[in-house]
Design an enzyme around this catalytic site. Structure first.
Site, PDB file in Angstrom:
ATOM      1  N   THR A  33       0.823  -1.203   0.000  1.00 53.69           N
ATOM      2  CA  THR A  33       0.000   0.000   0.000  1.00 53.69           C
ATOM      3  C   THR A  33       0.856   1.251   0.000  1.00 53.69           C
ATOM      4  O   THR A  33       1.852   1.305   0.719  1.00 53.69           O
ATOM      5  CB  THR A  33      -0.824   0.048   1.315  1.00 53.69           C
ATOM      6  OG1 THR A  33      -1.538  -1.157   1.452  1.00 53.69           O
ATOM      7  CG2 THR A  33      -1.732   1.250   1.365  1.00 53.69           C
ATOM      8  N   THR A  53      -4.719   1.409  -2.283  1.00 52.88           N
ATOM      9  CA  THR A  53      -4.228   0.033  -2.394  1.00 52.88           C
ATOM     10  C   THR A  53      -5.202  -0.829  -3.183  1.00 52.88           C
ATOM     11  O   THR A  53      -6.403  -0.521  -3.274  1.00 52.88           O
ATOM     12  CB  THR A  53      -4.066  -0.574  -0.988  1.00 52.88           C
ATOM     13  OG1 THR A  53      -3.456  -1.859  -1.089  1.00 52.88           O
ATOM     14  CG2 THR A  53      -5.400  -0.736  -0.289  1.00 52.88           C
TER      15      THR A  53
HETATM   16  N1  GLY Z   1      -2.995  -2.375   4.084  1.00 55.30           N
HETATM   17  C1  GLY Z   1      -3.680  -2.751   2.935  1.00 55.30           C
HETATM   18  C2  GLY Z   1      -4.666  -3.796   3.129  1.00 55.30           C
HETATM   19  O1  GLY Z   1      -4.596  -4.566   4.057  1.00 55.30           O
HETATM   20  O2  GLY Z   1      -5.571  -3.885   2.320  1.00 55.30           O
END
Ligand code: GLY
Length: 334
Positions: free
Chosen positions: A195, A213
């Site tokens: 991300t 993301t």
């Molecule tokens: N940190 C990104 C996700 O878990 O979707």
């Protein structure tokens, strides 16, 4: 306690205190203490793809633009880059081979935000998120409602699954089919947590954050991670600073990770200490066995930064007038 190194001894009073405090608090490595004094404006972002993203954000900041415009422009670089396999166009899909995107943008001056989750066929979810903030009375739109809103706002629809990501997904599907007992829904490859989270402080001292993301690769359709959730994937308050996270979103959500970081800074902890505290809360909850990598970055309103993570390998970029260096996050072991 391990004696402080020569380098630690020459970083100066504040830096030396931060090193000593981090060691008392259990960080395995001393924090990366910038040798240069903090300057504004500044922009901080996760992973190596944060480097080019920071440059786009910096172009806005250096021209006197707002932190909000800067973080949107910055993370759009990663969203458009098909080589970044965890964000936007070219992101790895869910277990059915569909790219579903999550994003949030937050303005620290009034703590308003906009977000989308499970958005399909739109390359720049961060800009759709901004429209949610600016054009609706809502904060978060999901799924087909988010897509229809984006189309109504003039965003083009396109296929986000690149041939490379499709091939990676097909290989995973074939491997799952070959295993006895069928597939493993939601199980992701180890490198799938990239991300982009970004925090900026502009020349007026306003703070903004963005997070975008494609989520965990091979996730169950409809799964939403931390990135589009205020207080989890990001938080911004111009009175304090901002924070963002990357990694396994479920672990971040359970501790309200980015909100913890900003609130710890509000209570007087340094950005580095605040990031390490959020990591420790995950380690405490999981008895030292988190589901995977998680990292936090923090940028205080005066330009001081912090970064901490659960595992080796996390890097971040800080762009100021002095440059755009890549640094490793401090690994917290418990
Ligand atoms: N940190 C990104 C996700 O878990 O979707």
């Amino acid at each position: 306690m391990v004696p402080l190194s020569r380098r630690e001894l020459i970083v100066g009073g504040g830096g030396l205190l931060a090193v000593a405090a981090a060691r008392r608090a259990g960080a395995q490595e001393p924090p990366a203490v910038p040798a240069e004094a903090p300057t504004l404006p500044a922009v901080l972002s996760t992973w190596s793809h944060g480097g080019p993203a920071n440059e786009a954000a910096w172009a806005v900041l250096a021209a006197g633009g707002s932190a909000l415009d800067a973080v949107e422009a910055g993370v759009r670089v990663s969203e458009a880059d098909p080589k970044v396999r965890s964000v936007g166009y070219g992101g790895l899909p869910n277990e059915e081979g569909v790219v579903q995107l999550d994003a949030c943008i937050m303005r620290g001056s009034d703590r308003n935000a906009g977000a989308v989750a499970g958005l399909e066929r739109v390359k720049h979810p961060i800009s759709v998120a901004r429209r949610v903030m600016e054009k609706t009375r809502h904060l978060l739109l999901v799924g087909d409602g988010a897509r229809r809103f984006a189309v109504a706002q003039g965003f083009p629809e396109e296929d986000l699954l690149t041939p490379e990501s499709k091939a990676t997904w097909e290989k995973w599907k074939a491997e799952q089919a070959a295993k006895s007992g069928g597939g493993a829904p939601g199980k992701e490859p180890p490198d799938a947590h990239d991300t982009i989270g970004m925090v900026a402080v502009d020349a007026r001292g306003d703070v903004a954050a963005a997070c975008t993301t494609s989520g965990l690769a091979w996730k169950l359709p409809g799964r939403v991670g931390d990135s589009p959730l205020v207080g989890h994937g990001l938080y911004a308050d111009s009175r304090v600073g901002g924070a963002a996270s990357t990694g396994v979103g479920e672990e971040v959500i359970r501790v309200c990770g980015s909100f913890v970081v900003v609130e710890e800074m509000r209570r007087g902890r340094t950005p580095q200490e605040a990031c390490e505290e959020a990591c420790r809360r995950i380690l405490e909850r999981t008895a030292g066995k988190p589901a995977g990598q998680v990292a936090f970055i923090a940028l205080r309103k005066d330009g001081v930064t912090g970064a901490a993570c659960l595992r080796e390998g996390f890097v971040y970029h800080l762009r100021t007038a002095a440059g755009n260096p890549q640094r490793p996050g401090t690994v917290v072991r418990g």
